[in-house]
Write a protein that holds these residues in place. Structure first.
Motif, PDB file in Angstrom:
ATOM      1  N   PHE A  10      44.407  45.596  40.813  1.00 30.15           N
ATOM      2  CA  PHE A  10      44.495  44.928  39.588  1.00 30.15           C
ATOM      3  C   PHE A  10      44.328  46.315  38.599  1.00 30.15           C
ATOM      4  O   PHE A  10      45.050  46.321  37.576  1.00 30.15           O
ATOM      5  CB  PHE A  10      43.421  44.003  39.312  1.00 30.15           C
ATOM      6  N   ALA A  14      46.959  47.552  35.802  1.00 26.67           N
ATOM      7  CA  ALA A  14      46.553  47.659  34.453  1.00 26.67           C
ATOM      8  C   ALA A  14      46.956  49.235  33.904  1.00 26.67           C
ATOM      9  O   ALA A  14      47.392  49.488  32.892  1.00 26.67           O
ATOM     10  CB  ALA A  14      45.426  47.257  34.191  1.00 26.67           C
ATOM     11  N   LEU A  77      42.990  45.061  28.282  1.00 35.31           N
ATOM     12  CA  LEU A  77      43.032  43.675  28.870  1.00 35.31           C
ATOM     13  C   LEU A  77      43.051  42.701  27.907  1.00 35.31           C
ATOM     14  O   LEU A  77      42.137  42.640  26.818  1.00 35.31           O
ATOM     15  CB  LEU A  77      41.885  43.858  29.686  1.00 35.31           C
ATOM     16  N   GLU A  81      42.457  38.621  31.552  1.00 35.49           N
ATOM     17  CA  GLU A  81      42.402  39.822  32.352  1.00 35.49           C
ATOM     18  C   GLU A  81      40.652  40.179  32.347  1.00 35.49           C
ATOM     19  O   GLU A  81      40.222  40.660  33.366  1.00 35.49           O
ATOM     20  CB  GLU A  81      43.243  40.605  31.996  1.00 35.49           C
TER      21      GLU A  81
END
Length: 273
Positions: A10, A14, A77, A81
């Protein structure tokens, strides 16, 4: 562990979707891989490169709530998220994102004024923003005080009024700091709490002692005694509740603990009217 592997994927994803210009950095030379470098993310989030690298690699390192919040902002985010990041990193929902709402709704004030028990409202940093007449009579009049002197945590910890019984004061202090720590861990605005913590570190030996302890208290209910000349001591059982539709506001109610206290509160209310 699976959740650590997912956390690593993740964070890499990102980081890869952001370009330097997205975060205010110069474009610079052509990059071999897309996205921000680890050292850029670490610098923007106020972390060491080593610490961020270990975190992204899925090692068993723990970041504080403020550090995770800064990392989430750095990586741009969204709300879902951000929640996902906290679930992977700390196995819990993120702190509530709240704007301190200092407007008491008319219906809320009317409800407090209609109660036959003391009631007040604080915001997340413990500043008192609303109260009913019985609070003024039983505890103190907040009306003449400017906002920076209406912080309930500082009042309780620093006022000489609560120091007449040293043992009771220490017990209260440990309990208050444990609850304050809990609120600090959940706030989305740690800088507000940091200023209070810095002030208390300078002014209170008991606070410095309690702050080093690991005890936390995720709820607020206890018995306290109001010393009322002309009426008699009133024992209150107090508890707090979130005010629906008013982010950051908490209603604290003080109910008499026993029949004698209820009778004295009734007399106090009559005198107040």
């Amino acid at each position: 562990m699976a959740h650590r592997e997912e956390l690593s994927r993740f964070l890499k994803s990102a980081r890869a979707r952001l370009s330097p210009t997205d975060v205010g950095l110069p474009a610079g030379e052509r990059r071999r891989t897309q996205g921000l470098r680890r050292e850029e993310v670490a610098a923007l989030a106020g972390m060491s490169v080593t610490w961020y690298t270990w975190f992204e690699q899925g090692r068993e390192v723990q970041l504080s709530v403020p550090m995770i919040e800064r990392l989430g902002r750095t990586l741009r985010l969204d709300a879902n998220e951000r929640e996902f990041l906290f679930a992977l990193a700390q196995h819990r929902p993120p702190p509530l994102e709240t704007q301190i709402d200092e407007d008491i709704r008319p219906a809320t004030q009317h409800m407090m004024d209609s109660l036959s028990i003391p009631a007040l409202i604080i915001v997340e940093d413990w500043t008192v923003i609303g109260w009913n007449p019985l609070v003024t009579r039983a505890f103190r009049d907040y009306a003449p005080l400017p906002r920076n002197q209406r912080n309930l945590f500082k009042i309780l910890m620093l006022s000489d009024r609560y120091r007449s019984d040293p043992d009771h004061f220490r017990e209260m202090g440990h309990r208050l700091v444990a609850r304050f720590k809990w609120d600090y861990s959940r706030t989305s605005k740690p800088e507000i709490f940091d200023a209070i913590i810095a002030e208390m570190m300078e002014q209170s030996d008991l606070f410095r002692e309690c702050w080093q302890e690991s005890t936390i208290l995720p709820y607020s209910e206890h018995v306290n005694i109001a010393l009322m000349p002309g009426v008699g001591d009133i024992s209150f059982w107090h508890s707090s509740y979130a005010v629906e539709g008013a982010p950051g506001q908490r209603l604290i109610l003080f109910a008499p603990l026993d029949e004698a206290s209820a009778a004295r509160l009734t007399k106090l209310a009559a005198d107040t009217r």
